[in-house]
Enzyme design. Structure first.
Site, PDB file in Angstrom:
ATOM      1  N   GLU A   1      -3.837   2.410  -7.305  1.00 59.82           N
ATOM      2  CA  GLU A   1      -4.117   3.399  -6.264  1.00 59.82           C
ATOM      3  C   GLU A   1      -3.180   4.438  -6.171  1.00 59.82           C
ATOM      4  OE1 GLU A   1      -6.512   2.996  -2.444  1.00 59.82           O
ATOM      5  OE2 GLU A   1      -4.364   2.830  -1.974  1.00 59.82           O
TER       6      GLU A   1
ATOM      7  N   HIS B   1       0.787  -1.126   0.073  1.00 59.91           N
ATOM      8  CA  HIS B   1       0.115  -0.107  -0.021  1.00 59.91           C
ATOM      9  C   HIS B   1       0.899   1.273   0.006  1.00 59.91           C
ATOM     10  CE1 HIS B   1      -2.826   3.181   1.376  1.00 59.91           C
ATOM     11  NE2 HIS B   1      -3.724   2.335   0.954  1.00 59.91           N
TER      12      HIS B   1
END
Length: 165
Positions: free
Chosen positions: A91, A43
């Site tokens: 993302e 992430h």
């Protein structure tokens, strides 16, 4: 959560180590024992060097722990695809936790990723409403990753149902 519900739970992160002396690290076996089915990796708020990501994904595969791997660019997505994650999420870090969705801010990049990757992919960052979801799907994503829109909602369950309807 996994013990109390029928939800398929993923941990926020695991490390690549095998059981042993690794105080402060989360080994894949620990989350598997607690009934998680997988883990998020890479992430934008916890980026991994590519060699570490590769080792960690290998460890997860060894014990049949699924991986959801985040990519912050097209080139990173292409590299990650070769590692065969269970899910790949594009993302952009600058949109994480924001109010502008990836489908509004970077539609051309979602289209490029859809053309370049052989595997299905999800998009995340700034997803707040059904319009954001529909646009992402129209651009080539096969799903979406969402966090703050749900976590910050006064009625999280209702908000999630609204997005997936």
């Amino acid at each position: 959560i996994a013990k109390q519900t029928k939800l398929r739970v993923y941990s926020q992160h695991v490390d690549c180590f095998k059981p042993g002396r690794y105080t402060g690290f989360t080994i894949p076996e620990a989350v598997k024992k607690d009934r998680a089915v997988g883990s998020f990796l890479n992430h934008s708020e916890h980026k991994l060097k590519f060699n570490i990501l590769k080792k960690t994904m290998k460890r997860c595969k060894e014990i049949k722990l699924k991986t959801i791997v985040f990519a912050s660019s097209l080139s990173e997505a292409v590299k990650i695809e070769k590692l065969k994650p269970d899910y790949l999420v594009y993302e952009p870090p600058e949109l994480v936790g924001g109010k502008i969705s990836v489908s509004k801010a970077k539609p051309e990049l979602i289209r490029k990723i859809a053309k370049k990757l052989k595997m299905k992919f999800l998009v995340g960052a700034g997803i707040h409403n059904k319009e954001d979801v529909n646009m992402a799907m129209k651009l080539g994503a096969s799903g979406f990753a969402v966090s703050s829109a749900i976590c910050e909602a006064s009625e999280p369950g209702k908000k999630l149902r609204e997005l997936i309807r």
